[in-house]
Scaffold this motif. Structure first.
Motif, PDB file in Angstrom:
ATOM      1  N   ARG A  10      37.466  33.260  31.336  1.00 53.55           N
ATOM      2  CA  ARG A  10      38.449  33.496  30.280  1.00 53.55           C
ATOM      3  C   ARG A  10      37.840  34.382  29.199  1.00 53.55           C
ATOM      4  O   ARG A  10      36.680  34.231  28.837  1.00 53.55           O
ATOM      5  CB  ARG A  10      38.844  32.148  29.681  1.00 53.55           C
ATOM      6  CG  ARG A  10      39.969  32.212  28.708  1.00 53.55           C
ATOM      7  CD  ARG A  10      40.441  30.794  28.379  1.00 53.55           C
ATOM      8  NE  ARG A  10      41.804  30.878  27.950  1.00 53.55           N
ATOM      9  CZ  ARG A  10      42.270  30.297  26.858  1.00 53.55           C
ATOM     10  NH1 ARG A  10      41.497  29.532  26.131  1.00 53.55           N
ATOM     11  NH2 ARG A  10      43.529  30.446  26.525  1.00 53.55           N
TER      12      ARG A  10
ATOM     13  N   SER B 282      41.121  45.162  31.275  1.00 52.26           N
ATOM     14  CA  SER B 282      40.584  43.974  31.957  1.00 52.26           C
ATOM     15  C   SER B 282      39.458  44.356  32.919  1.00 52.26           C
ATOM     16  O   SER B 282      38.434  43.671  32.986  1.00 52.26           O
ATOM     17  CB  SER B 282      41.689  43.211  32.687  1.00 52.26           C
ATOM     18  OG  SER B 282      42.263  43.975  33.721  1.00 52.26           O
TER      19      SER B 282
ATOM     20  N   VAL C 163      47.835  36.919  31.385  1.00 52.12           N
ATOM     21  CA  VAL C 163      47.608  37.378  30.011  1.00 52.12           C
ATOM     22  C   VAL C 163      48.603  36.661  29.101  1.00 52.12           C
ATOM     23  O   VAL C 163      49.808  36.676  29.365  1.00 52.12           O
ATOM     24  CB  VAL C 163      47.788  38.913  29.884  1.00 52.12           C
ATOM     25  CG1 VAL C 163      47.433  39.376  28.480  1.00 52.12           C
ATOM     26  CG2 VAL C 163      46.954  39.648  30.932  1.00 52.12           C
TER      27      VAL C 163
ATOM     28  N   TRP D 100      44.777  36.672  25.393  1.00 53.14           N
ATOM     29  CA  TRP D 100      43.881  35.854  26.202  1.00 53.14           C
ATOM     30  C   TRP D 100      44.081  36.224  27.662  1.00 53.14           C
ATOM     31  O   TRP D 100      45.225  36.341  28.120  1.00 53.14           O
ATOM     32  CB  TRP D 100      44.181  34.375  26.002  1.00 53.14           C
ATOM     33  CG  TRP D 100      43.677  33.869  24.685  1.00 53.14           C
ATOM     34  CD1 TRP D 100      44.358  33.830  23.498  1.00 53.14           C
ATOM     35  CD2 TRP D 100      42.379  33.353  24.429  1.00 53.14           C
ATOM     36  NE1 TRP D 100      43.555  33.322  22.522  1.00 53.14           N
ATOM     37  CE2 TRP D 100      42.331  33.008  23.064  1.00 53.14           C
ATOM     38  CE3 TRP D 100      41.249  33.148  25.224  1.00 53.14           C
ATOM     39  CZ2 TRP D 100      41.201  32.464  22.475  1.00 53.14           C
ATOM     40  CZ3 TRP D 100      40.125  32.602  24.636  1.00 53.14           C
ATOM     41  CH2 TRP D 100      40.110  32.267  23.274  1.00 53.14           C
ATOM     42  N   PHE D 101      42.989  36.393  28.378  1.00 52.28           N
ATOM     43  CA  PHE D 101      42.992  36.729  29.799  1.00 52.28           C
ATOM     44  C   PHE D 101      42.353  35.573  30.559  1.00 52.28           C
ATOM     45  O   PHE D 101      41.165  35.272  30.343  1.00 52.28           O
ATOM     46  CB  PHE D 101      42.178  38.003  30.054  1.00 52.28           C
ATOM     47  CG  PHE D 101      42.757  39.246  29.431  1.00 52.28           C
ATOM     48  CD1 PHE D 101      43.339  40.222  30.226  1.00 52.28           C
ATOM     49  CD2 PHE D 101      42.705  39.459  28.066  1.00 52.28           C
ATOM     50  CE1 PHE D 101      43.860  41.384  29.676  1.00 52.28           C
ATOM     51  CE2 PHE D 101      43.220  40.614  27.494  1.00 52.28           C
ATOM     52  CZ  PHE D 101      43.803  41.571  28.304  1.00 52.28           C
TER      53      PHE D 101
ATOM     54  N   ILE E 147      45.031  37.660  37.131  1.00 50.94           N
ATOM     55  CA  ILE E 147      44.857  37.526  35.686  1.00 50.94           C
ATOM     56  C   ILE E 147      46.188  37.148  35.057  1.00 50.94           C
ATOM     57  O   ILE E 147      47.211  37.786  35.302  1.00 50.94           O
ATOM     58  CB  ILE E 147      44.351  38.843  35.055  1.00 50.94           C
ATOM     59  CG1 ILE E 147      43.024  39.259  35.685  1.00 50.94           C
ATOM     60  CG2 ILE E 147      44.213  38.690  33.547  1.00 50.94           C
ATOM     61  CD1 ILE E 147      42.532  40.612  35.234  1.00 50.94           C
TER      62      ILE E 147
ATOM     63  N   THR F  10      41.349  34.375  34.272  1.00 53.01           N
ATOM     64  CA  THR F  10      41.150  35.003  35.568  1.00 53.01           C
ATOM     65  C   THR F  10      40.854  33.986  36.659  1.00 53.01           C
ATOM     66  O   THR F  10      40.265  32.931  36.402  1.00 53.01           O
ATOM     67  CB  THR F  10      39.980  36.019  35.515  1.00 53.01           C
ATOM     68  OG1 THR F  10      38.759  35.317  35.284  1.00 53.01           O
ATOM     69  CG2 THR F  10      40.191  37.042  34.416  1.00 53.01           C
TER      70      THR F  10
END
Length: 104
Positions: free
Chosen positions: A16, A48, A89, A75-76, A87, A78
């Motif tokens: 993250r 990303s 988002v 915020w990503f 991902i 994964t």
């Protein structure tokens, strides 16, 4: 070069990470669109990949649900499965995009 000064990585914890986008004066926002600046979808993919230090081989899914504006905090989250990276988002705990691609 286009990503220079576009974002600040504010945290990275395992799968993250979080970024804060620059203000509307950044060239990306000036080009897309000066009177209603939003982040182009392809830039989200590039951003990303840059942070994760990977190369995108093939985009399998790119779903953009809401406009992303200057100064947004994203915020990503994964998930990796072999060569596939998914991902999610979010902004303010609301999903704004889903990305899935094959990585090298």
């Amino acid at each position: 070069m286009i990503l220079n000064h576009l974002y600040t990585l504010t945290c990275k914890e395992g799968a993250r990470f979080c970024v804060r986008l620059s203000d509307a004066s950044h060239p990306v926002f000036q080009a897309h669109f000066p009177t209603n600046p939003i982040l182009p979808g392809f830039i989200l993919l590039d951003l990303s990949a840059e942070i994760l230090g990977i190369e995108i081989v093939k985009i399998q899914k790119a779903k953009f649900l809401k406009n992303i504006t200057p100064l947004s905090v994203l915020w990503f989250d994964t998930q990796t499965h072999e060569k596939t990276l998914k991902i999610r988002v979010t902004q303010n705990e609301q999903k704004v995009a889903e990305l899935t691609y094959e990585k090298r």
